[in-house]
Design a protein around this motif. Structure first.
Motif, mmCIF file in Angstrom:
data_model
loop_
_atom_site.group_PDB
_atom_site.id
_atom_site.type_symbol
_atom_site.label_atom_id
_atom_site.label_comp_id
_atom_site.label_asym_id
_atom_site.label_seq_id
_atom_site.Cartn_x
_atom_site.Cartn_y
_atom_site.Cartn_z
ATOM 1 N N PRO A 165 52.196 66.103 14.613
ATOM 2 C CA PRO A 165 50.812 66.419 14.998
ATOM 3 C C PRO A 165 50.701 66.950 16.424
ATOM 4 O O PRO A 165 49.860 67.816 16.699
ATOM 5 N N ALA A 166 51.551 66.449 17.332
ATOM 6 C CA ALA A 166 51.530 66.959 18.703
ATOM 7 C C ALA A 166 51.953 68.424 18.738
ATOM 8 O O ALA A 166 51.345 69.246 19.444
ATOM 9 N N VAL A 167 52.986 68.763 17.985
ATOM 10 C CA VAL A 167 53.428 70.152 17.917
ATOM 11 C C VAL A 167 52.330 71.027 17.305
ATOM 12 O O VAL A 167 52.066 72.152 17.765
ATOM 13 N N GLY A 168 51.673 70.522 16.269
ATOM 14 C CA GLY A 168 50.590 71.287 15.658
ATOM 15 C C GLY A 168 49.427 71.510 16.604
ATOM 16 O O GLY A 168 48.859 72.614 16.659
ATOM 17 N N LEU A 226 38.917 59.503 25.331
ATOM 18 C CA LEU A 226 38.172 58.518 24.542
ATOM 19 C C LEU A 226 38.985 58.001 23.359
ATOM 20 O O LEU A 226 39.073 56.792 23.132
ATOM 21 N N THR A 227 39.566 58.906 22.598
ATOM 22 C CA THR A 227 40.309 58.471 21.418
ATOM 23 C C THR A 227 41.576 57.712 21.786
ATOM 24 O O THR A 227 41.967 56.759 21.092
ATOM 25 N N ALA A 228 42.226 58.095 22.880
ATOM 26 C CA ALA A 228 43.430 57.381 23.298
ATOM 27 C C ALA A 228 43.094 55.986 23.804
ATOM 28 O O ALA A 228 43.821 55.022 23.527
ATOM 29 N N ALA A 229 42.015 55.848 24.547
ATOM 30 C CA ALA A 229 41.651 54.545 25.098
ATOM 31 C C ALA A 229 41.110 53.605 24.033
ATOM 32 O O ALA A 229 41.358 52.393 24.079
ATOM 33 N N LEU A 230 40.388 54.155 23.055
ATOM 34 C CA LEU A 230 39.767 53.305 22.046
ATOM 35 C C LEU A 230 40.608 53.133 20.793
ATOM 36 O O LEU A 230 40.424 52.154 20.065
ATOM 37 N N ALA A 231 41.508 54.067 20.509
ATOM 38 C CA ALA A 231 42.307 53.995 19.277
ATOM 39 C C ALA A 231 43.784 54.197 19.614
ATOM 40 O O ALA A 231 44.377 53.396 20.331
ATOM 41 N N ASP A 232 44.377 55.283 19.100
ATOM 42 C CA ASP A 232 45.787 55.548 19.373
ATOM 43 C C ASP A 232 46.032 57.052 19.342
ATOM 44 O O ASP A 232 45.110 57.857 19.158
ATOM 45 N N ALA A 233 47.299 57.418 19.525
ATOM 46 C CA ALA A 233 47.655 58.835 19.615
ATOM 47 C C ALA A 233 47.431 59.566 18.298
ATOM 48 O O ALA A 233 47.093 60.756 18.303
ATOM 49 N N ARG A 234 47.639 58.881 17.182
ATOM 50 C CA ARG A 234 47.466 59.572 15.902
ATOM 51 C C ARG A 234 46.025 60.013 15.697
ATOM 52 O O ARG A 234 45.773 61.120 15.211
ATOM 53 N N LEU A 235 45.076 59.169 16.067
ATOM 54 C CA LEU A 235 43.676 59.570 15.967
ATOM 55 C C LEU A 235 43.364 60.698 16.943
ATOM 56 O O LEU A 235 42.585 61.609 16.637
ATOM 57 N N THR A 236 43.983 60.644 18.122
ATOM 58 C CA THR A 236 43.767 61.711 19.110
ATOM 59 C C THR A 236 44.193 63.061 18.547
ATOM 60 O O THR A 236 43.438 64.044 18.615
ATOM 61 N N PHE A 237 45.391 63.119 17.985
ATOM 62 C CA PHE A 237 45.874 64.397 17.465
ATOM 63 C C PHE A 237 45.096 64.822 16.216
ATOM 64 O O PHE A 237 44.872 66.018 16.001
ATOM 65 N N ALA A 238 44.692 63.866 15.388
ATOM 66 C CA ALA A 238 43.884 64.214 14.221
ATOM 67 C C ALA A 238 42.554 64.833 14.653
ATOM 68 O O ALA A 238 42.098 65.826 14.073
ATOM 69 N N ALA A 239 41.934 64.252 15.686
ATOM 70 C CA ALA A 239 40.665 64.799 16.169
ATOM 71 C C ALA A 239 40.860 66.167 16.800
ATOM 72 O O ALA A 239 40.041 67.090 16.603
ATOM 73 N N LEU A 240 41.942 66.333 17.570
ATOM 74 C CA LEU A 240 42.205 67.632 18.177
ATOM 75 C C LEU A 240 42.448 68.708 17.136
ATOM 76 O O LEU A 240 41.948 69.838 17.251
ATOM 77 N N LEU A 241 43.212 68.375 16.096
ATOM 78 C CA LEU A 241 43.499 69.357 15.062
ATOM 79 C C LEU A 241 42.247 69.708 14.257
ATOM 80 O O LEU A 241 41.997 70.888 13.967
#
Length: 262
Positions: A165-168, A226-241
């Motif tokens: 997801p980070a690469v995407g 916001l997503t990193a502080a409240l959840a995790d990296a997977r949610l961050t990348f899902a939201a970004l994508l």
């Protein structure tokens, strides 16, 4: 014997056809101040620019203006402030790579401070030389990609996998910037052609909200924090994508519609 004064020849000024000279209105100012709202040269400034969204205009903008004023009074250069912004983004990536909840919260705070400093540094640079080419956009990209890598490393440290997801997200960001740069170049080439503009939105907040839908830098950093502080990296990348893909489709659709308009 007095001589008759020589008749002065009339001076004809060859003024180029330029929108600022011929149309000194808001549309002319927009034609000069901005090429495209998505081009990351239109990154958040110490003072909100036409391409900025709600975050840069109303959240980090006031703080960045204070920082820019403080730095200008002490003779701190724009390059030093922008370098400090990149350093804070690197520290945020380091904290994100820990994978712990405290590291994610600390990284989110550092990323927010990096956004404020980056906006202040760009404002100082624009004030010093409005037409100079500055490396602000490059520093933003480096810091943002470092944050992506830190989030992916933190997810791996906590037992999850987020490298793809980070690469995407990085690839989507690169494609969007490439398309925006190409569109900006084509607009420069068609500068002699009168631009067709839609009906402007009333109110500054409405215009900023429309810009925010394109996910500019301020909104991306706020989303990551916001997503990193409240959840995790997977949610961050899902939201970004998800948001990045929707913003790319919205922007591309608008440009295709404008290009097909008679």
């Amino acid at each position: 014997m007095d001589q008759a004064p020589a008749r002065e020849r009339p001076v004809t000024l060859n003024v180029p056809d330029h929108p600022v000279i011929n149309r000194p209105d808001r549309e002319a100012a927009d034609a000069v101040d901005t090429v495209d709202a998505d081009v990351e040269g239109a990154r958040p400034r110490g003072r909100a620019e036409p391409g900025d969204g709600l975050v840069a205009a109303y959240v980090t903008g006031p703080c960045a203006a204070v920082v820019a004023r403080w730095a200008a009074e002490r003779g701190i250069t724009a390059g030093a402030v922008s370098a400090s912004s990149l350093a804070l983004a690197g520290l945020a990536a380091v904290w994100f790579s820990a994978g712990a909840r405290s590291g994610l919260v600390a990284g989110a705070l550092l990323l927010t401070a990096s956004l404020v400093l980056g906006q202040a540094g760009a404002g100082l640079g624009r004030r010093a030389s409005p037409f100079a080419v500055r490396p602000d956009a490059v520093l933003d990209r480096v810091g943002e990609l470092a944050v992506y890598a830190g989030l992916a490393a933190g997810a791996a440290a906590s037992g999850a996998s987020a490298w793809w997801p980070a690469v995407g997200a990085a690839a989507l960001l690169s494609v969007r910037h490439t398309v925006s740069a190409s569109y900006a170049a084509s607009r420069h080439a068609r500068r002699a052609r009168p631009a067709r503009r839609g009906r402007p939105l009333r109110g500054g907040a409405a215009r900023r909200a429309a810009k925010s839908l394109r996910l500019p830098l301020g909104e991306r950093f706020a989303l990551i924090a916001l997503t990193a502080a409240l959840a995790d990296a997977r949610l961050t990348f899902a939201a970004l994508l998800a948001w990045g893909a929707a913003a790319a489709a919205l922007t591309l659709g608008g440009r295709v519609a404008r290009s097909l308009a008679p």
